[in-house]
Each structure stands twice: as structure tokens, then as C-alpha cells.
Write an enzyme that holds these catalytic residues in place. Structure first.
Site, short mmCIF file in Angstrom:
data_model
loop_
_atom_site.label_atom_id
_atom_site.label_comp_id
_atom_site.label_asym_id
_atom_site.label_seq_id
_atom_site.Cartn_x
_atom_site.Cartn_y
_atom_site.Cartn_z
N HIS A 278 3.50 -2.23 3.40
CA HIS A 278 3.66 -0.91 2.78
C HIS A 278 5.08 -0.60 2.30
O HIS A 278 6.14 -1.03 2.82
CB HIS A 278 3.56 0.36 3.78
CG HIS A 278 2.13 0.29 4.44
ND1 HIS A 278 1.80 -0.54 5.51
CD2 HIS A 278 0.86 1.20 4.16
CE1 HIS A 278 0.70 -0.28 5.71
NE2 HIS A 278 0.19 0.76 4.99
N ASP B 128 0.85 -1.28 -0.05
CA ASP B 128 -0.06 -0.07 0.00
C ASP B 128 0.87 1.39 0.02
O ASP B 128 1.99 1.12 0.55
CB ASP B 128 -0.98 0.23 1.46
CG ASP B 128 -1.98 -0.72 1.20
OD1 ASP B 128 -2.30 -1.66 0.30
OD2 ASP B 128 -3.06 -0.65 2.15
#
Length: 292
Positions: free
Chosen positions: A248, A103
Site C-alpha cells: 500500500h 493499493d
């Protein structure tokens, strides 16, 4: 007219209730559909199942042919595997699969991550932010696409979609769609709502934009630590078959953890895939919320 619940979905009602309970806690609204990857596969239309089986057979034939020729050409196998993270060289109906997702990038760490994934021959799904990421790093977006990873949407500026007006939420998603399409010629089919927060309105917006919603089952909470060993442990402790791993590619400790995560997942018998590969032969359904 309310959507009919299929037989496959009814058979796993306990899992669906658990997923819906989480979504209710996050949003306070139940006016949308939630399903798990295994149920999506079981619900796949017969035509899609037949088409996937044919592509798998073609890929198998290509691999056999490759073994017979010293020149090592395998264009047919590459074709069967796809170039957008939705290839059919893996069958999660039988393989022990887990989806790997990242992400909030691309960032200064993304190229290193792509090098690792290329070396390990793994494809992932990238839920990208627009502002200061897609708009500032088009080269990384192009590389993500060119190397066979899946392009996905994480909104333009990470606003909580359930907290803003519908027209704002639409713009948060559509701006990323437009930006990615301008860079790659492809439009994302998946989105991840910031903090996993969705509701009926967000689902309707996603449906109109052609976006399925993807939550997760594994999080290392890498936004709270740069300890790569801890990130690795958290991922491995939580991973189960048909899971979706959330990491992430914007934090310092995450990318260094990826080689160890992949090594141990493979040792445990997992095949690491994109979200669309995890769902196949089902195709992501716009508006649907997918959660293991």
C-alpha cells in the site's frame, strides 16, 4: 453456456483448485472463473502469442541498433515497451517474473514511491481508490500514467463488493473508471476487490465494465506495521516466481521498504513487472479472477 476449460488450465488443476478454495472461503460462491498467471499465458490465443513474439523481436533489434549508435536514441525500444504497463520488453514465459502492485493510493507518499521506481527502472500496477485519492490527487494519477505504470481500480470508497447491492457495487467500480479516464484519457482494465472478496455477481459486474480481477500471493500486512524492515522481510519470505506482491502506498513504513525489496528481488534473479506484463501474451479477461 458454461465456459470450456482449456487444456492448459486442466493441466494445472491442482493450483486452480487451491485458488478456488480460497475464493470459496472468502465468498461462499464458485460461479466464476479463477486462473493463475502461468495458466493465462499458456492459454493465450495463438495470434496474441505471435504478436508478442514479433514485438519482442522488434525490441531486440532496437537494442542492437542502439548499441551501434553513439547518439543513444532508442525510441523504437520505448515504443515496444509500451506506455501503459503492458509493454513487451519482458517475457515472463522465460523470465523469472513477479508483479509489484500498490493499493489504495495515490497519497502523500506516492511521489516518493514513483521517484524510487523511476530510479530502479521498475514499473508497477496501481490499484487506486477514488474517494479522497484519485479525486484529490489528479497530478499523481497523471504521473503514474506518464511514467509507464499500470492504472487499475480498487473501488471508489473501499466498500466490500460482496456485501452491497449490485447497483452499488457497479457504482463503486464505474466511478473510478470514469474518474481515471477523465484525468488520463485511459480506462483501467484491472480491478482488485477490497479484502479480495468477490463472487459470481461481482464477477459479472466486472465483466460488464471490462475489468479483470486481480488477487495476490504476497502480502506484508503493511496496514498493521510501519516497520520497514519487517515489511521487507515479509515480502521476500513469500515471493516466488509468477507471484503478485500486494503493498500500500498510503502507509508510512511501506515506501521506505521498497528500495530494499527491489534490490534483493533483483539479486535473486527476479524481473519486477506489472500485472499485465505478468499475464502477457494473454490479455486480461474481463470478469476473470487472477491469482497465483
Amino acid at each position: 453456456m458454461p465456459k470450456q476449460m482449456s487444456t492448459a488450465r486442466r493441466t494445472s488443476i491442482a493450483g486452480l483448485l487451491a485458488a478456488t478454495t480460497l475464493t470459496l472461503a472468502l465468498s461462499g460462491c464458485a460461479t466464476y472463473d479463477v486462473t493463475a498467471p502461468a495458466d493465462a499465458r499458456a492459454d493465450a490465443p495463438a495470434a496474441d502469442v505471435k504478436a508478442k513474439d514479433a514485438r519482442l523481436a522488434a525490441a531486440g533489434d532496437a537494442k542492437k541498433a542502439e548499441g551501434k549508435h553513439a547518439d543513444g536514441k532508442h525510441a523504437d525500444a520505448k515504443k515496444a515497451d509500451g506506455k501503459d504497463g503492458s509493454g513487451d520488453a519482458v517475457d515472463c514465459r522465460t523470465a523469472k517474473c513477479v508483479a509489484l502492485t500498490f493499493d489504495a493510493g495515490p497519497s502523500e507518499h506516492t511521489d516518493r514511491l514513483l521517484d524510487i521506481l523511476k530510479k530502479e527502472k521498475v514499473h508497477a500496477t496501481f490499484f487506486m481508490l477514488g474517494q479522497n485519492h484519485v479525486d484529490k490527487r489528479p497530478a499523481e494519477v497523471k504521473r503514474i500514467d506518464a511514467e509507464g505504470h499500470e492504472l487499475a481500480n480498487h473501488t471508489w470508497s473501499h466498500q466490500i463488493l460482496t456485501d452491497i447491492e449490485p447497483n452499488e457495487a457497479t457504482r463503486e467500480l464505474s466511478r473510478v473508471q470514469d474518474a481515471v479516464r477523465k484525468i488520463t484519457g485511459k480506462t483501467p482494465k484491472l480491478m482488485r476487490p477490497p479484502q479480495g472478496r468477490t463472487d459470481g455477481e461481482v464477477s459479472e459486474i466486472s465483466k460488464r465494465l471490462g475489468l479483470a480481477q486481480v488477487l495476490w500471493s504476497v502480502t506484508a500486512k503493511d496496514y498493521r506495521t510501519n516497520d520497514s524492515a519487517l515489511i521487507t522481510k515479509r515480502v521476500l519470505d513469500q515471493t516466488e516466481r509468477d507471484g503478485i506482491i500486494l503493498l500500500h502506498d498510503i502507509y508510512q513504513g511501506t515506501v521506505p521498504a521498497v528500495p530494499g525489496i527491489l534490490k534483493e528481488l533483483k539479486k535473486r534473479g527476479y524481473t519486477v513487472v506489472t500485472v499485465s506484463q505478468l499475464l502477457s501474451p494473454a490479455k486480461p479477461e474481463p470478469g476473470m479472477v487472477y491469482r497465483p
